[in-house]
Design an enzyme around this catalytic site. Structure first.
Site, PDB file in Angstrom:
ATOM      1  N   HIS A  57       2.399  -8.310  -3.752  1.00  0.00           N
ATOM      2  CA  HIS A  57       1.042  -8.605  -4.242  1.00  0.00           C
ATOM      3  C   HIS A  57       1.029  -9.960  -4.955  1.00  0.00           C
ATOM      4  O   HIS A  57       0.100 -10.761  -4.786  1.00  0.00           O
ATOM      5  CB  HIS A  57       0.588  -7.551  -5.261  1.00  0.00           C
ATOM      6  N   LYS A  89      -6.361   7.998  -3.438  1.00  0.00           N
ATOM      7  CA  LYS A  89      -4.925   7.725  -3.295  1.00  0.00           C
ATOM      8  C   LYS A  89      -4.096   8.406  -4.382  1.00  0.00           C
ATOM      9  O   LYS A  89      -2.881   8.250  -4.392  1.00  0.00           O
ATOM     10  CB  LYS A  89      -4.683   6.208  -3.343  1.00  0.00           C
ATOM     11  N   ARG A 137       0.621  -7.454   6.371  1.00  0.00           N
ATOM     12  CA  ARG A 137       2.068  -7.364   6.552  1.00  0.00           C
ATOM     13  C   ARG A 137       2.413  -7.100   8.009  1.00  0.00           C
ATOM     14  O   ARG A 137       3.102  -7.859   8.647  1.00  0.00           O
ATOM     15  CB  ARG A 137       2.635  -6.255   5.664  1.00  0.00           C
ATOM     16  N   SER A 189       3.809  -0.187  -2.458  1.00  0.00           N
ATOM     17  CA  SER A 189       3.984   0.481  -3.751  1.00  0.00           C
ATOM     18  C   SER A 189       4.516   1.907  -3.579  1.00  0.00           C
ATOM     19  O   SER A 189       5.337   2.374  -4.378  1.00  0.00           O
ATOM     20  CB  SER A 189       2.664   0.514  -4.523  1.00  0.00           C
TER      21      SER A 189
HETATM   22  P1  ADP Z   1      -5.328  -0.983  -1.024  1.00  0.00           P
HETATM   23  O1  ADP Z   1      -5.392   0.458  -1.379  1.00  0.00           O
HETATM   24  O2  ADP Z   1      -6.609  -1.701  -1.250  1.00  0.00           O
HETATM   25  O3  ADP Z   1      -4.717  -1.303   0.316  1.00  0.00           O
HETATM   26  P2  ADP Z   1      -2.890  -2.019  -2.191  1.00  0.00           P
HETATM   27  O4  ADP Z   1      -2.581  -2.148  -3.633  1.00  0.00           O
HETATM   28  O5  ADP Z   1      -2.022  -1.126  -1.370  1.00  0.00           O
HETATM   29  O6  ADP Z   1      -4.400  -1.582  -2.154  1.00  0.00           O
HETATM   30  O7  ADP Z   1      -2.914  -3.454  -1.521  1.00  0.00           O
HETATM   31  C1  ADP Z   1      -3.802  -4.436  -1.948  1.00  0.00           C
HETATM   32  C2  ADP Z   1      -3.719  -5.610  -1.003  1.00  0.00           C
HETATM   33  O8  ADP Z   1      -2.431  -6.206  -1.097  1.00  0.00           O
HETATM   34  C3  ADP Z   1      -3.895  -5.254   0.476  1.00  0.00           C
HETATM   35  O9  ADP Z   1      -4.546  -6.336   1.113  1.00  0.00           O
HETATM   36  C4  ADP Z   1      -2.492  -5.131   0.998  1.00  0.00           C
HETATM   37  O10 ADP Z   1      -2.410  -5.419   2.374  1.00  0.00           O
HETATM   38  C5  ADP Z   1      -1.824  -6.218   0.172  1.00  0.00           C
HETATM   39  N1  ADP Z   1      -0.387  -5.951   0.023  1.00  0.00           N
HETATM   40  C6  ADP Z   1       0.217  -4.826  -0.405  1.00  0.00           C
HETATM   41  N2  ADP Z   1       1.559  -4.966  -0.415  1.00  0.00           N
HETATM   42  C7  ADP Z   1       1.802  -6.226   0.029  1.00  0.00           C
HETATM   43  C8  ADP Z   1       2.985  -6.976   0.297  1.00  0.00           C
HETATM   44  N3  ADP Z   1       4.206  -6.464   0.139  1.00  0.00           N
HETATM   45  N4  ADP Z   1       2.839  -8.224   0.743  1.00  0.00           N
HETATM   46  C9  ADP Z   1       1.606  -8.734   0.957  1.00  0.00           C
HETATM   47  N5  ADP Z   1       0.457  -8.097   0.751  1.00  0.00           N
HETATM   48  C10 ADP Z   1       0.548  -6.853   0.294  1.00  0.00           C
END
Ligand code: ADP
Length: 159
Positions: free
Chosen positions: A17, A41, A90, A128
């Site tokens: 992130h 979630k 990703r 996560s």
């Molecule tokens: P959501 O529930 O909105 O998907 P996340 O916290 O899982 O929330 O992810 C938020 C954003 O960050 C999304 O666009 C996701 O694709 C991106 N994201 C999550 N993990 C990574 C990572 N390892 N590298 C790049 N982007 C990521």
């Protein structure tokens, strides 16, 4: 002033992130990280805890703010005069859901552009949920999250 928002669950924030947040913050004058409560979630951390971890992990980046909202994202973007939304991509598996979201957001607010960014290769497999499972089993994830987040994960999951 060119503002962009970066929405997500961030349960908790990872270096993947942060990679996206840093890249976006260099291209825009201001980046607002927007924490969605996302009860579907069943998050491990409360919204306040997630915001606190993000603030501590981004304090060195002066043009980043952290907010939360219960509203439609495009309405939040408009109210904050943001011109764009950034999401991380990703794998191909991310694409279908992200594509639908982006198209729906264009339908509701065509003036707000969705931008996708890829993180550094070393974060491409990170999410996560996987990290939380590894911590529960006492695995080492120190290269994937800031130290403060690591401590919070251990406190929450292993104490
Ligand atoms: P959501 O529930 O909105 O998907 P996340 O916290 O899982 O929330 O992810 C938020 C954003 O960050 C999304 O666009 C996701 O694709 C991106 N994201 C999550 N993990 C990574 C990572 N390892 N590298 C790049 N982007 C990521």
């Amino acid at each position: 002033m060119r503002k962009i928002i970066y929405p997500g669950t961030f349960d908790p924030i990872t270096n993947g992130h942060l990679d996206i947040a840093e890249r976006a913050s260099k291209l825009f004058d201001e980046l607002i990280i927007v924490v969605a409560s996302n009860p579907d979630k069943d998050p491990l951390f409360s919204v306040d805890e997630r915001m606190d971890m993000i603030k501590k992990s981004t304090h060195q980046l002066k043009n980043i703010q952290v907010e939360t909202t219960e509203r439609l994202l495009v309405d939040f973007a408009k109210d904050n005069s943001a011109m764009a939304i950034v999401r991380g991509l990703r794998h191909v598996s991310d694409f279908e859901y992200e594509f639908q979201m982006a198209m729906m957001n264009y339908h509701m607010a065509p003036e707000i552009t969705t931008i996708f960014m890829m993180p550094d290769e070393k974060y491409i497999h990170l999410n996560s949920s996987i990290l939380k499972n590894i911590v529960k089993l006492n695995g080492d994830i120190s290269e994937y999250v800031p130290t403060y987040v690591l401590d919070q994960l251990h406190t929450k999951l292993n104490s």
